[in-house]
Design a protein around this motif. Structure first.
Motif, short mmCIF file in Angstrom:
data_model
loop_
_atom_site.label_atom_id
_atom_site.label_comp_id
_atom_site.label_asym_id
_atom_site.label_seq_id
_atom_site.Cartn_x
_atom_site.Cartn_y
_atom_site.Cartn_z
N CYS A 184 -16.52 -40.23 -57.82
CA CYS A 184 -16.88 -38.98 -57.13
C CYS A 184 -15.66 -38.34 -56.46
O CYS A 184 -15.70 -37.16 -56.09
CB CYS A 184 -17.97 -39.24 -56.09
N PRO A 208 -12.93 -35.09 -59.44
CA PRO A 208 -12.70 -33.76 -58.84
C PRO A 208 -11.26 -33.53 -58.40
O PRO A 208 -10.74 -32.42 -58.55
CB PRO A 208 -13.66 -33.76 -57.64
N ILE A 230 -11.31 -26.20 -60.12
CA ILE A 230 -12.21 -25.76 -59.06
C ILE A 230 -11.59 -24.61 -58.27
O ILE A 230 -12.26 -23.65 -57.88
CB ILE A 230 -12.55 -26.92 -58.11
N VAL A 265 -17.14 -26.42 -61.41
CA VAL A 265 -17.91 -27.36 -60.58
C VAL A 265 -19.03 -27.99 -61.40
O VAL A 265 -19.28 -29.20 -61.33
CB VAL A 265 -18.48 -26.65 -59.34
N LYS A 266 -19.71 -27.18 -62.20
CA LYS A 266 -20.80 -27.70 -63.04
C LYS A 266 -20.26 -28.72 -64.05
O LYS A 266 -20.83 -29.80 -64.20
CB LYS A 266 -21.49 -26.55 -63.77
N ILE A 313 -17.44 -30.50 -63.99
CA ILE A 313 -16.92 -31.70 -63.34
C ILE A 313 -18.05 -32.58 -62.84
O ILE A 313 -18.00 -33.82 -62.95
CB ILE A 313 -15.95 -31.32 -62.21
N SER A 314 -19.11 -31.97 -62.31
CA SER A 314 -20.27 -32.74 -61.84
C SER A 314 -20.91 -33.50 -62.99
O SER A 314 -21.32 -34.66 -62.84
CB SER A 314 -21.31 -31.80 -61.20
N GLN A 315 -21.00 -32.86 -64.15
CA GLN A 315 -21.57 -33.52 -65.32
C GLN A 315 -20.70 -34.69 -65.77
O GLN A 315 -21.22 -35.74 -66.17
CB GLN A 315 -21.75 -32.50 -66.45
N VAL A 356 -18.66 -36.49 -63.83
CA VAL A 356 -18.80 -37.55 -62.83
C VAL A 356 -20.05 -38.38 -63.11
O VAL A 356 -20.02 -39.62 -63.15
CB VAL A 356 -18.86 -36.97 -61.40
N LEU A 357 -21.17 -37.70 -63.34
CA LEU A 357 -22.42 -38.40 -63.63
C LEU A 357 -22.31 -39.21 -64.91
O LEU A 357 -22.76 -40.37 -64.98
CB LEU A 357 -23.57 -37.39 -63.73
N LYS A 398 -16.71 -28.42 -70.83
CA LYS A 398 -16.90 -29.22 -69.60
C LYS A 398 -15.85 -30.32 -69.43
O LYS A 398 -15.68 -30.85 -68.35
CB LYS A 398 -18.29 -29.84 -69.58
#
Length: 333
Positions: A195, A199, A206, A228-229, A231-233, A235-236, A331
């Motif tokens: 996390c 990022p 970002i 942001v979208k 990078i969040s994907q 990370v998950l 992404k």
């Protein structure tokens, strides 16, 4: 992008298309299993260069005589596994997604085996985050390069986050939890570090935004929300990638320790057993996690209008006022 046509006519082969339907999860899984195949790591540099050269010649309409459809497919597989999609440069071997299985299994196996002392815990978390930093840097968006200072801060921050989380969880669980729960310290540290690591290694995306495209793959602007979208994907996906091996294996090992033959041989069997088991998990989980979200992700322009009005106005200018309902972006991995 549409799937590659089944027609075996070499002239119709499209290197910019996918062999399987990317709108379906199974299609994405098959594609990522294809390009993250660990055996691709053993391909020598000369073979990779020939694959890139064949791709370039074909895209220029100068396909060598006698070239077959299978040869073009192999060139596509090798190129997409080893060369950066933005720059076309050969990626560092240890940072390629095809190295996730051998690299990940060795490091994760070590983390699951040697976690009982603080020095061992810190050392293997440092090794893991160094590896992750290399992977994240290798698969970065090349249009948003990091300075040396930014890279250093990202690396130190991610490594520190992993070590602090690991030590904190260990100290807490040593006083309150069972030995089984203590086995989950490495996973908690890895999840927390991801996390932070991803990022930070992609912070310029970002800050400045990533390229966004219309349905015809024409660049129409930049978007921070898209960054942001994406990078969040990622990370998950990375957390899901390591979760089965790091959450199920502690249960298996806990059960094995009930048997005398395992306890008698634990010193020499624990590390290779857990490493091999993690490798089996990763063979499936690397493509499974990468396929969770489409590589060509989408973003509603209404969301852009709400959250980043300046970028939306730039987009509106670039398209002459005819703003599409949806824009697309890469992404990353």
């Amino acid at each position: 992008m549409n799937a590659i046509m089944s027609d075996k006519d070499v002239s119709k082969f499209n290197f910019n298309s996918y062999p399987w339907d990317q709108k379906q999860y199974w299609g994405r899984f098959r594609y990522f299993a294809w390009v993250t195949d660990a055996r691709l790591c053993m391909t020598d540099g000369e073979t990779l260069d020939r694959a890139k050269n064949l791709r370039t010649l074909h895209m220029q309409g100068r396909t060598p005589g006698g070239t077959t459809h299978d040869q073009l497919m192999k060139a596509k597989q090798l190129y997409e596994s080893a060369f950066h999609p933005d720059t076309g440069e050969k990626m560092n071997l240890f940072g390629r997604m095809s190295f996730q299985v051998p690299g990940g299994m060795l490091i994760t196996g070590a983390m699951l085996t040697w976690y009982r002392t603080v020095p061992a815990l810190v050392f293997w978390q440092w090794v893991n985050q160094s590896f992750n930093a290399l992977v994240n840097y290798t698969n970065r968006n090349a249009n948003s390069p990091l300075t040396t200072t930014q890279m250093g801060i990202a690396y130190v921050s991610a490594t520190s986050a992993a070590c602090v989380t690991a030590i904190g969880f260990k100290n807490f669980l040593m006083r309150r939890a069972s030995p089984l729960m203590q086995r989950y310290v490495p996973f908690a540290a890895v999840a927390a570090a991801n996390c932070v690591n991803i990022p930070l290694m992609r912070q310029n995306e970002i800050i400045n935004g990533v390229d966004i495209y219309d349905e015809n793959d024409e660049r129409v602007g930049l978007s921070r929300v898209a960054a942001v979208k994406g990078i969040s994907q990622v990370v998950l996906s990375r957390i899901v990638m390591c979760a089965p091996g790091m959450t199920l294996l502690p249960l298996v090992v806990e059960r094995l320790e009930c048997y005398e033959w395992y306890r008698c041989n634990q010193k020499w069997i624990a590390a290779p057993l857990q490493t091999a088991a993690v490798g089996c998990f990763l063979c499936f989980m690397v493509p499974a996690a990468c396929a969770l979200f489409p590589q060509r992700s989408s973003l509603s322009t209404k969301t852009m209008h709400s959250l980043e009005s300046q970028k939306y106005e730039e987009l509106k200018q670039n398209v002459g006022g005819k703003v599409p309902c949806v824009v697309y972006f890469n992404k990353g991995l």
